[in-house]
Enzyme design. Structure first.
Site, PDB file in Angstrom:
ATOM      1  CE  LYS A 284      44.854  46.996  47.113  1.00 24.53           C
ATOM      2  NZ  LYS A 284      45.546  45.578  46.500  1.00 24.53           N
TER       3      LYS A 284
ATOM      4  CD  GLN B   7      45.838  43.014  44.019  1.00 22.29           C
ATOM      5  OE1 GLN B   7      46.388  44.224  44.580  1.00 22.29           O
ATOM      6  NE2 GLN B   7      44.481  42.870  44.337  1.00 22.29           N
TER       7      GLN B   7
ATOM      8  CG  ASP C 267      50.233  43.335  50.940  1.00 19.65           C
ATOM      9  OD1 ASP C 267      48.430  43.775  50.752  1.00 19.65           O
ATOM     10  OD2 ASP C 267      50.309  43.160  49.287  1.00 19.65           O
TER      11      ASP C 267
HETATM   12  N1  GUN Z   1      44.418  40.157  46.656  1.00 18.00           N
HETATM   13  C1  GUN Z   1      43.454  40.248  47.402  1.00 18.00           C
HETATM   14  N2  GUN Z   1      43.532  40.601  49.138  1.00 18.00           N
HETATM   15  C2  GUN Z   1      44.340  40.966  48.601  1.00 18.00           C
HETATM   16  C3  GUN Z   1      45.499  41.396  49.982  1.00 18.00           C
HETATM   17  O1  GUN Z   1      45.297  42.072  50.715  1.00 18.00           O
HETATM   18  N3  GUN Z   1      46.713  41.866  48.994  1.00 18.00           N
HETATM   19  C4  GUN Z   1      47.427  41.180  48.202  1.00 18.00           C
HETATM   20  N4  GUN Z   1      48.416  42.341  47.427  1.00 18.00           N
HETATM   21  N5  GUN Z   1      46.680  40.944  47.497  1.00 18.00           N
HETATM   22  C5  GUN Z   1      45.166  41.272  47.855  1.00 18.00           C
END
Ligand code: GUN
Length: 292
Positions: free
Chosen positions: A55, A99, A122
């Site tokens: 990311k 995350q 998110d």
């Molecule tokens: N863990 C697995 N998928 C995601 C996501 O789309 N966003 C975040 N923040 N954590 C994750």
């Protein structure tokens, strides 16, 4: 046997990133700074570390500044909430990504609810969940958003199509069903307790699978010609003892029935990261419009 078209998420994600880069450059010129994405990782889960690195690398490539906060596994909830509070107040931060999953004693809901909804990249905060369910603009979870963009690219208008979502997670299944409903599909969500899973899936013009069980969807689940999106990312050992990534859909079997199908890897995964960058820019633009 007919072979399904392979939907290339990698190529589509590249196009999306180019658009984000162009918009990010316009933003930077106007504001005298790049859009800012804070990335918070607690602990040392190896899969999460890989995602977070990807990311941040891709953010840099499109002209988004990332602010990494890599915290020890024993970080307390109070420390994490204090960090989020400071990121909420920091004007150079447009978007905050925490995350998931968070290590055990930390209450994920409390952490998500502490994020300023305007920076909730998110789309997990109840404010944005509510906006999505009300059909109003807001920040939408990245993976389902990526799925919707791929579907619209392939199928155009989705009005009236029968969509079945397999899985009911807050991150993928539930927001996916909402997005498809907002796009005027007829939507059914099925899950581990559903009866007649095969029959339900076989009705679907659009089948989105997000459960985390390798190969659980086979040819018998798929209506001939259907568009199938495989969100699963499962690490397995193959017959030779080699580790590899597979989806929730048995790709070879599904290819003989489906009209189009995403591979794993190279399908939905790259779209999730591209949509995170898109959402960062959306958050930055919306904050700019609000004079923040
Ligand atoms: N863990 C697995 N998928 C995601 C996501 O789309 N966003 C975040 N923040 N954590 C994750």
């Amino acid at each position: 046997m007919p072979q399904a078209e392979r939907i290339d998420g990698k190529v589509f994600a590249e196009k999306l990133r180019a658009e984000v880069a162009s918009d990010a450059s316009v933003f930077s010129q106007a504001r005298g700074r790049q859009p800012g994405l804070a990335v918070v990782l607690v602990g040392n889960d190896s899969a999460s570390q890989v995602y977070v690195r990807t990311k941040m690398r891709q953010a840099a490539e499109v002209g988004i500044t990332s602010f990494p906060h890599l915290l020890e596994a024993n970080t307390s909830e109070a420390e994490l909430l204090a960090l989020i509070d400071s990121l909420n107040r920091d004007d150079s931060v447009d978007a905050i990504l925490v995350q998931l999953p968070l290590p055990a004693p930390i209450n994920e809901t409390a952490v998500i609810e502490a994020i300023d909804p305007a920076k909730d990249v998110d789309g997990f905060h109840p404010y944005n969940v509510g906006r999505l369910s009300g059909g109003q603009p807001g920040l939408v979870p990245c993976t389902p958003l990526g799925c919707l963009l791929l579907l619209q690219d392939r199928l155009g208008d989705l009005v009236g199509l029968k969509a079945v979502v397999v899985g009911r997670s807050n991150i993928v299944g539930k927001p996916m069903a909402q997005l498809l409903l907002n796009a005027h599909c007829t939507v059914t969500t099925v899950h581990s307790r559903s009866r007649n899973l095969v029959e339900e899936c076989r009705q679907a013009d659009i089948l989105v699978v997000a459960v985390g069980r390798p190969g659980m969807i086979g040819a018998e689940h798929i209506k001939p010609g259907a568009t199938v999106l495989d969100v699963g990312i499962n690490r397995i050992e193959d017959a030779q003892g080699q580790a590899r990534l597979v989806g929730d859909v048995d790709f070879a079997a599904a290819s003989t029935v489906a009209g189009a199908l995403t591979p794993v890897p190279g399908g939905i995964g790259p779209m999730t990261v591209a949509c995170l960058l898109r959402n960062t820019l959306t958050a930055a633009q919306q904050r700019q419009a609000l004079g923040r």
